[in-house]
Design an enzyme around this catalytic site. Structure first.
Site, PDB file in Angstrom:
ATOM      1  N   LYS A 159       0.990  -1.363  -0.118  1.00  0.00           N
ATOM      2  CA  LYS A 159       0.129   0.087  -0.062  1.00  0.00           C
ATOM      3  C   LYS A 159       0.911   0.990   0.140  1.00  0.00           C
ATOM      4  O   LYS A 159       1.135   1.960   0.957  1.00  0.00           O
ATOM      5  CB  LYS A 159      -0.831   0.060   1.122  1.00  0.00           C
ATOM      6  CG  LYS A 159      -2.297   0.869   1.165  1.00  0.00           C
ATOM      7  CD  LYS A 159      -3.189   0.251   2.172  1.00  0.00           C
ATOM      8  CE  LYS A 159      -4.324   1.706   2.233  1.00  0.00           C
ATOM      9  NZ  LYS A 159      -5.110   1.929   1.090  1.00  0.00           N
TER      10      LYS A 159
HETATM   11  N1  PMP Z   1      -7.502  -1.644  -3.419  1.00  0.00           N
HETATM   12  C1  PMP Z   1      -6.894  -0.765  -3.248  1.00  0.00           C
HETATM   13  C2  PMP Z   1      -6.085   0.158  -4.303  1.00  0.00           C
HETATM   14  C3  PMP Z   1      -7.144   0.397  -2.046  1.00  0.00           C
HETATM   15  O1  PMP Z   1      -6.622   1.478  -1.823  1.00  0.00           O
HETATM   16  C4  PMP Z   1      -7.941  -0.188  -1.136  1.00  0.00           C
HETATM   17  C5  PMP Z   1      -8.179   0.552   0.229  1.00  0.00           C
HETATM   18  N2  PMP Z   1      -7.166   0.543   1.066  1.00  0.00           N
HETATM   19  C6  PMP Z   1      -8.393  -1.557  -1.157  1.00  0.00           C
HETATM   20  C7  PMP Z   1      -8.184  -2.311  -2.367  1.00  0.00           C
HETATM   21  C8  PMP Z   1      -9.273  -2.323  -0.150  1.00  0.00           C
HETATM   22  O2  PMP Z   1      -8.384  -2.720   0.790  1.00  0.00           O
HETATM   23  P1  PMP Z   1      -8.770  -2.947   2.362  1.00  0.00           P
HETATM   24  O3  PMP Z   1     -10.277  -3.676   2.161  1.00  0.00           O
HETATM   25  O4  PMP Z   1      -7.779  -3.612   3.146  1.00  0.00           O
HETATM   26  O5  PMP Z   1      -9.016  -1.457   3.019  1.00  0.00           O
END
Ligand code: PMP
Length: 306
Positions: A159
């Site tokens: 991330k």
């Molecule tokens: N994909 C991307 C590119 C994101 O930014 C997010 C948000 N964090 C998600 C998927 C979903 O991830 P999560 O469920 O862990 O928040």
């Protein structure tokens, strides 16, 4: 955005307005930083952070992938976030946490290992990411002209702030064309994810979501799969083509900020009844029951703030 009182910076709480960095900070120029997005909800027993440890562990792993040495353990950062929620004395139902690490001031040039690592935990009150109306009636998605970068050319599983340039361009294009959100395909033409959320569709009673071959390993996606299993809804993880998407019975996005957002239209094709579908609604209702502490089966995902 709604300012809060304090931000945790490198082990200390500072006033919101004093949490500043130098304009020559390395990350501002070369884009290597890592973020998390975590949420705390106001339950009957006070605030609870949803799947805190997994979010913090993912921050640490993102940093490992991008060669940033965060000088705090997952446990220390968990505690910082708990303290942050307490200290800020929030009052609303929804608090978003943004833990992050970036490279600070002192070194220029692409080689980054000599730049100081700054670790920050921040939080503020933030409502529905894709709008309250979208949560009930569904949003419009546009398949982006921008592909998610292939696995040979970036750190897609991290991330990493740098990955959000691609997301930003895709999101802008979608909004500019009159849609609410972008759906990015991978370099093979299969659904990867939205600009900041994962994609699910329903076809003939089955819930389908792509494997995380070219997308963030999402914590909400995992939760939704567990919810579906709880309801005995069959979950299939497989590649999804553009044609599959257009002919879905239901579709929705999931993410910490997006929560469970129904999709009513994709590239001018009406999805199902053009509204929130029944399976989407069932999962959405359960998700909110879980995060607001109304579901004992999933209570272990909540870290209560005393
Ligand atoms: N994909 C991307 C590119 C994101 O930014 C997010 C948000 N964090 C998600 C998927 C979903 O991830 P999560 O469920 O862990 O928040």
């Amino acid at each position: 955005m709604d300012a809060a009182k304090y931000i945790w910076m490198n082990g200390e709480f500072v006033n919101w307005d004093d949490a500043k960095v130098h304009v020559l900070s390395h990350t501002l120029h070369y884009g290597n930083g890592v973020i998390e997005g975590t949420k705390a909800y106001k339950t009957k027993k006070g605030y609870a952070i949803f799947r805190l440890n997994e979010h913090t562990a993912r921050l640490k792993e993102s940093a490992k992938m991008t060669l940033i040495d965060i000088p705090y353990s997952v446990e220390e950062m968990n505690q910082a976030q708990i303290d942050l929620i307490k200290k800020n004395e929030f009052t609303g139902d929804n608090v978003y946490l943004r833990p992050f690490a970036f490279l600070g001031y002192g070194v220029m040039g692409v080689y980054h290992k000599d730049a100081p690592v700054e670790t920050v935990m921040s939080a503020w009150e933030w409502g529905a990411y894709l709008g309250e109306e979208g949560m009930q009636k569904g949003i419009k998605l546009k398949i982006s002209s921008i592909a998610r970068p292939s696995n040979t050319s970036n750190m897609g599983k991290a991330k990493a702030t740098a990955n959000y340039l691609n997301s930003q361009m895709a999101k802008y294009e979608a909004i500019d064309c009159g849609y609410d959100e972008a759906l990015l395909l991978d370099d093979q033409g299969y659904v990867a994810e939205a600009s900041g959320a994962s994609f699910f569709m329903v076809k003939d009673g089955e819930l389908i979501t792509p494997p995380n071959d070219n997308s963030l390993v999402s914590i909400t996606q995992k939760t939704v799969i567990e919810i579906a299993e709880f309801f005995d809804i069959k979950v299939v993880r497989k590649r999804i083509s553009r044609e599959d998407v257009y002919t879905a019975d239901e579709a929705f996005l999931t993410g910490t900020a997006a929560e469970i957002t129904p999709v009513r239209n994709i590239d001018a094709r009406v999805i199902g009844c053009g509204n929130r579908g029944p399976i989407t609604e069932k999962i959405q209702t359960m998700y909110f029951d879980i995060v607001f502490g109304r579901c004992e089966t999933f209570e272990h995902y909540l870290t209560y703030i005393d």
